[in-house]
Design an enzyme around this catalytic site. Sequence first.
Site, mmCIF file in Angstrom:
data_model
loop_
_atom_site.group_PDB
_atom_site.id
_atom_site.type_symbol
_atom_site.label_atom_id
_atom_site.label_comp_id
_atom_site.label_asym_id
_atom_site.label_seq_id
_atom_site.Cartn_x
_atom_site.Cartn_y
_atom_site.Cartn_z
ATOM 1 N N TYR A 36 52.978 54.467 -2.484
ATOM 2 C CA TYR A 36 54.241 55.491 -2.790
ATOM 3 C C TYR A 36 54.862 54.716 -3.909
ATOM 4 O O TYR A 36 54.258 54.113 -4.906
ATOM 5 C CB TYR A 36 55.037 55.384 -1.470
ATOM 6 C CG TYR A 36 55.793 56.755 -1.625
ATOM 7 C CD1 TYR A 36 55.431 58.085 -2.009
ATOM 8 C CD2 TYR A 36 57.316 56.651 -1.075
ATOM 9 C CE1 TYR A 36 56.332 58.787 -1.914
ATOM 10 C CE2 TYR A 36 58.268 57.565 -1.350
ATOM 11 C CZ TYR A 36 57.641 58.899 -1.797
ATOM 12 O OH TYR A 36 58.503 59.914 -1.734
ATOM 13 N N LYS A 91 35.553 77.054 10.119
ATOM 14 C CA LYS A 91 35.042 77.049 8.610
ATOM 15 C C LYS A 91 35.254 75.665 7.959
ATOM 16 O O LYS A 91 34.371 75.031 7.361
ATOM 17 C CB LYS A 91 35.228 78.119 7.844
ATOM 18 C CG LYS A 91 34.692 78.434 6.705
ATOM 19 C CD LYS A 91 34.122 79.666 6.342
ATOM 20 C CE LYS A 91 32.948 79.779 5.286
ATOM 21 N NZ LYS A 91 32.681 81.057 5.048
#
Length: 392
Positions: A36, A91
Amino acid sequence: MDIREEAVQKKRELQGFLTVASKYELKDAHDLSVAYTPGVAEPCLRIKDNEAESFELTCRGNMVAVVSDGTRVLGLGDIGAAAAMPVMEGKSLLFKRFGNVDCVPLVIDTKDPEVLINTVKLLQKNYAGINLEDISSPKCYEIENRLKAELEIPVFHDDQHGTAIACLAGVKAALRLVKKDLETAKIVVNGAGAAGANIARLLYLAGARNITVLVSSGVLHKDYKRLDSLQAELIEMLDLESKSGDLAENAKGADILLGVSAPGVFTKEIMESMNKDAIVFAMCNPTPEATYDEMKAAGVRVAGTGRSDAPNQINNVAVFPGVFRGAFDVRASQITDEMKLASADAIAALISDEELAEDNVMPSVFDERVAPAVAKAVADEAVRAGIAQKVK
């Protein structure tokens, strides 16, 4: 326990099958600075100067969104966006397991094609590719065509193309076994929805020339009340206006019968009327046009279904993970017809002449060779066509 109840129980127990995992371990302040602020500013600036860096410096390069509006979910119909989520989540699991492709399920709560198109366009910077799923026809054609034209990343409507590729692969291997030619084989496709129409189209592109497409009322003609753009194209391409009759009439003497239609419509009499060494793929899910045992009892030489509990599963699971893996490996800008044909050839070639048998014309989806073979075929074709933005 019934498999449906087990699916509910397992999803409730795990609160879904997906989670977010980190590739980078945060152990201390230094790691936090890299992940970060202040370290994160540098990749931001590099992407600002060269947006293509976003594929290398973020998760985007291996990320696909599986997008649905919930209007045509499995055999359940229009059940809405929220109810489509379990399928999109499942999926996503398959993408990761078989192609090592990261996937995010993305259901969009609209039935307006324009809203869906604009939403995906606004989100495209997050992904390397878009997999469209469970969108009703004919709007699925407009949505895919528009997104292919307007996005900078590959778009693939799996209901149209995945099953078609798997079917072509199975047909090619089966024809090798029975020693017949694709160009001269008499082929009947029962069902002209997104899957059936694209099966017929891909067979034609592969060289088949004697193809008849049927709907519930008979041969697909220009007066079909729900005629869409792809069906109209097929009528001209296959000269369907010169043909007539119902399923039983057209199946007589056929070499190949392909079903993407309705449960139980392939009767014993219909299958017995076919040519010697007949090939029948009954792909309606979850209940096929005829079961594997029914097809074999009717004398069918090579039988297949879309189910995993019988030999010769003709299913798009063998296709889409490798297609996107190959496209991402070379950062292809689109997925072309040539890639689809190459994918089918790659799958069919995995079964050698020595291994070919009536119950073995399609490799298992758990065959670890499948996705890499499809990926290589797609990547090689992208390089050949000049649409690869990265060469491995």
